[in-house]
Every structure is written in C-alpha cells, then in structure tokens.
Design a protein around this motif. Structure first.
Motif, PDB file in Angstrom:
ATOM      1  N   UNK A  82      -5.360  -1.340 -17.387  1.00 38.69           N
ATOM      2  CA  UNK A  82      -5.810  -0.025 -16.947  1.00 38.69           C
ATOM      3  C   UNK A  82      -6.942   0.490 -17.808  1.00 38.69           C
ATOM      4  N   UNK A  83      -6.851   0.273 -19.122  1.00 37.97           N
ATOM      5  CA  UNK A  83      -7.920   0.691 -20.022  1.00 37.97           C
ATOM      6  C   UNK A  83      -9.224  -0.035 -19.698  1.00 37.97           C
ATOM      7  N   UNK A  84      -9.112  -1.326 -19.428  1.00 36.92           N
ATOM      8  CA  UNK A  84     -10.308  -2.110 -19.105  1.00 36.92           C
ATOM      9  C   UNK A  84     -10.960  -1.582 -17.839  1.00 36.92           C
ATOM     10  N   UNK A  85     -10.133  -1.257 -16.845  1.00 34.85           N
ATOM     11  CA  UNK A  85     -10.667  -0.721 -15.596  1.00 34.85           C
ATOM     12  C   UNK A  85     -11.310   0.644 -15.829  1.00 34.85           C
ATOM     13  N   UNK A  86     -10.647   1.469 -16.600  1.00 35.35           N
ATOM     14  CA  UNK A  86     -11.179   2.814 -16.877  1.00 35.35           C
ATOM     15  C   UNK A  86     -12.519   2.727 -17.607  1.00 35.35           C
ATOM     16  N   UNK A  87     -12.579   1.877 -18.623  1.00 38.54           N
ATOM     17  CA  UNK A  87     -13.807   1.747 -19.405  1.00 38.54           C
ATOM     18  C   UNK A  87     -14.954   1.154 -18.599  1.00 38.54           C
ATOM     19  N   UNK A  88     -14.606   0.429 -17.533  1.00 38.89           N
ATOM     20  CA  UNK A  88     -15.635  -0.144 -16.658  1.00 38.89           C
ATOM     21  C   UNK A  88     -16.021   0.810 -15.530  1.00 38.89           C
ATOM     22  N   UNK A  89     -15.426   2.001 -15.526  1.00 39.39           N
ATOM     23  CA  UNK A  89     -15.756   2.994 -14.511  1.00 39.39           C
ATOM     24  C   UNK A  89     -14.942   2.873 -13.237  1.00 39.39           C
ATOM     25  N   UNK A  90     -13.935   1.997 -13.230  1.00 43.07           N
ATOM     26  CA  UNK A  90     -13.096   1.825 -12.039  1.00 43.07           C
ATOM     27  C   UNK A  90     -11.855   2.716 -12.192  1.00 43.07           C
ATOM     28  N   UNK A  91     -12.102   4.007 -12.027  1.00 42.43           N
ATOM     29  CA  UNK A  91     -11.079   4.996 -12.351  1.00 42.43           C
ATOM     30  C   UNK A  91      -9.888   4.903 -11.404  1.00 42.43           C
ATOM     31  N   UNK A  92     -10.155   4.720 -10.109  1.00 39.55           N
ATOM     32  CA  UNK A  92      -9.062   4.627  -9.138  1.00 39.55           C
ATOM     33  C   UNK A  92      -8.154   3.445  -9.459  1.00 39.55           C
ATOM     34  N   UNK A  93      -8.759   2.331  -9.815  1.00 42.16           N
ATOM     35  CA  UNK A  93      -7.979   1.157 -10.205  1.00 42.16           C
ATOM     36  C   UNK A  93      -7.172   1.434 -11.465  1.00 42.16           C
ATOM     37  N   UNK A  94      -7.785   2.162 -12.409  1.00 39.31           N
ATOM     38  CA  UNK A  94      -7.088   2.494 -13.652  1.00 39.31           C
ATOM     39  C   UNK A  94      -5.842   3.325 -13.368  1.00 39.31           C
ATOM     40  N   UNK A  95      -5.977   4.290 -12.472  1.00 42.86           N
ATOM     41  CA  UNK A  95      -4.825   5.126 -12.117  1.00 42.86           C
ATOM     42  C   UNK A  95      -3.695   4.265 -11.563  1.00 42.86           C
ATOM     43  N   UNK A  96      -4.050   3.345 -10.682  1.00 43.75           N
ATOM     44  CA  UNK A  96      -3.044   2.454 -10.090  1.00 43.75           C
ATOM     45  C   UNK A  96      -2.337   1.642 -11.163  1.00 43.75           C
ATOM     46  N   UNK A  97      -3.103   1.126 -12.114  1.00 40.44           N
ATOM     47  CA  UNK A  97      -2.521   0.309 -13.176  1.00 40.44           C
ATOM     48  C   UNK A  97      -1.663   1.148 -14.123  1.00 40.44           C
ATOM     49  N   UNK A 130      -0.002   3.757 -13.254  1.00 42.51           N
ATOM     50  CA  UNK A 130       1.247   4.006 -12.519  1.00 42.51           C
ATOM     51  C   UNK A 130       2.190   2.809 -12.672  1.00 42.51           C
ATOM     52  N   UNK A 131       1.625   1.613 -12.547  1.00 44.05           N
ATOM     53  CA  UNK A 131       2.441   0.411 -12.709  1.00 44.05           C
ATOM     54  C   UNK A 131       2.997   0.323 -14.132  1.00 44.05           C
ATOM     55  N   UNK A 132       2.150   0.668 -15.104  1.00 39.09           N
ATOM     56  CA  UNK A 132       2.574   0.636 -16.501  1.00 39.09           C
ATOM     57  C   UNK A 132       3.709   1.622 -16.734  1.00 39.09           C
ATOM     58  N   UNK A 133       3.590   2.802 -16.151  1.00 42.95           N
ATOM     59  CA  UNK A 133       4.650   3.805 -16.286  1.00 42.95           C
ATOM     60  C   UNK A 133       5.969   3.278 -15.724  1.00 42.95           C
ATOM     61  N   UNK A 134       5.911   2.692 -14.544  1.00 49.69           N
ATOM     62  CA  UNK A 134       7.125   2.155 -13.916  1.00 49.69           C
ATOM     63  C   UNK A 134       7.717   1.007 -14.732  1.00 49.69           C
ATOM     64  N   UNK A 135       6.845   0.300 -15.457  1.00 52.55           N
ATOM     65  CA  UNK A 135       7.310  -0.815 -16.287  1.00 52.55           C
ATOM     66  C   UNK A 135       7.809  -0.350 -17.660  1.00 52.55           C
ATOM     67  N   UNK A 136       7.756   0.947 -17.904  1.00 58.53           N
ATOM     68  CA  UNK A 136       8.252   1.477 -19.162  1.00 58.53           C
ATOM     69  C   UNK A 136       7.259   1.464 -20.301  1.00 58.53           C
ATOM     70  N   UNK A 137       5.966   1.329 -19.989  1.00 58.78           N
ATOM     71  CA  UNK A 137       4.928   1.325 -21.019  1.00 58.78           C
ATOM     72  C   UNK A 137       4.511   2.768 -21.305  1.00 58.78           C
ATOM     73  N   UNK A 138       4.907   3.279 -22.462  1.00 56.31           N
ATOM     74  CA  UNK A 138       4.723   4.695 -22.764  1.00 56.31           C
ATOM     75  C   UNK A 138       3.256   5.107 -22.807  1.00 56.31           C
ATOM     76  N   UNK A 139       2.381   4.208 -23.294  1.00 57.28           N
ATOM     77  CA  UNK A 139       0.969   4.568 -23.344  1.00 57.28           C
ATOM     78  C   UNK A 139       0.397   4.739 -21.932  1.00 57.28           C
ATOM     79  N   UNK A 140       0.863   3.923 -20.987  1.00 53.72           N
ATOM     80  CA  UNK A 140       0.436   4.084 -19.597  1.00 53.72           C
ATOM     81  C   UNK A 140       0.946   5.383 -19.016  1.00 53.72           C
TER      82      UNK A 140
END
Length: 222
Positions: A28-43, A45-55
């Motif tokens: 998600x960070x890689x997508x965000x830093x590349x300007x792919x914000x919508x993709x970052x949001x999706x990732x 969300x997946x990180x949150x569901x996977x229990x990744x607190x930073x996501x």
C-alpha cells in the motif's frame, strides 16, 4: 504578544516510527508513493483485515481526510482507535486531534488531553505542546501553569520552536522580561521566524546588563 495555539493538522508519523511494515501494508505504501491512491486504499483495507496495525492506521487517516476515498470521519475514528489499541502511537495522537476538533466523534477536550499526554510521555513534541496549551488556557480542565510550563519545556527539548515562544509569553505575563528574552533567543535559534520583531522590541527596554544576562540564560538552557 500573540499567543501560540495547538497544532490543528494531522501528522502522519510524528516523532516516532511505526512498526516494521508488514507485507500488505508495504505494498500500500508503494502504491501511495507512486500516486496510485485508490490502489493504496484497497491495500490498506486488506492490511486492516489481515490484522496489520500500520495499515489500519493509514486507512483511518485517509478516511479522516477523504484522500482517495469518500470521507467518513466516524469510521476513521474507529480505525484510529483500533490502531491505537494495537500500539500505533501516531494513531493515538491523531485520535486526540479528532477529539479536540470533534471530527468523527463527540468533542471531548478531556479525552483529547488524556491522549495528548499519553503520547507526550513516549516522546511526541507536538503532543506535549498541545497538552501544554490546554493546561495553560484551561481547555477542558482547570488552568495549571506549572504543568503547562513543564510540558512546554518538554516540547522545546523535542524540537518544537514554538514552545520557547510560549514559555516567553508566560514569563512576560509575570514580568520576568529577562527570562522572556532568553526564551525568545532560543525560539529564534530553533527556527521560529515570528519572534524576531518581538525580541527586538523587548530588548529595547532592557539594559546592557539585562541583555547579557538573557543571552547567558539562553546559552545555559538545558
């Protein structure tokens, strides 16, 4: 003299790092830093569901500001609270900001102060500065200038130039002009561009001996 006010903005990383990035959140960070914000949001969300607190935290910030996703401050606060409970201190800070402004949650100065102090203890200059202002001004609590001064000094040690300015204001209010000048000197050295004229005006009324004493106090400040 113009009073200092609390930081209103959201600070993503503050003075402390997040946990080591986990796999989905890092994508998600890689997508965000590349300007792919919508993709970052999706990732995120997946990180949150996977229990990744930073996501969870980063998704909460994006929902809070409406970046790349329809703004939903209520959901954002729930995510910040979740990330805070998982040890993301930046989430705790931004949760305090939300309580202070009533963004996505019922405004509660007492909750904001409690959270600012919680984060200040672990080394956040902005949190210490905001808590100091609340104690100084009596926002949601009885004014306590002793606690305010202690927190302003902590914030100054944590590289918040405005904290020196605030300390100078407190000294002027009790007519300790030499001490005020010393704090203004420190504020100027720390990069606060708003104090030059104030310092010059204050020094006009000081004797040479008083100006030298102010400079010595600034030099010896720890």
């Amino acid at each position: 003299m113009k009073r200092s006010f609390a930081f209103a903005g959201l600070l993503m990383l503050l003075a402390f790092p997040l946990r080591a990035e986990t796999r989905i959140s890092a994508k998600g960070d890689a997508a965000y830093n590349a300007g792919r914000v919508t993709e970052a949001v999706k990732l995120y969300r997946q990180a949150d569901k996977a229990g990744e607190a930073d996501g969870t935290y980063k998704l909460g910030l994006m929902l809070l500001t409406g970046e790349g996703v329809p703004q939903n401050q209520t959901q954002a606060v729930a995510l910040l609270r979740k990330a805070s409970a998982q040890g993301i201190h930046a989430a705790t800070y931004n949760l305090a900001v939300a309580y202070y402004g009533g963004d996505g949650v019922e405004q509660s100065y007492s909750a904001a102060l409690r959270l600012f102090e919680e984060v200040a203890v672990i080394g956040s200059g902005p949190a210490a500065f905001n808590a100091a202002i609340m104690y100084r001004d009596g926002t949601g609590i009885a004014p306590n200038l002793i606690k305010a001064a202690k927190l302003f000094k902590q914030a100054a040690h944590l590289n918040i130039p405005e904290a020196f300015h605030a300390l100078a204001e407190m000294e002027i209010e009790v007519n300790r002009v030499v001490e005020a000048a010393a704090f203004l000197i420190l504020a100027q050295k720390a990069g606060d561009g708003d104090v030059a004229d104030i310092l010059s005006g204050l020094e006009i009324g000081l004797s040479l001996e008083e100006r030298q004493r102010a400079a010595a106090l600034a030099s010896d400040w720890r």
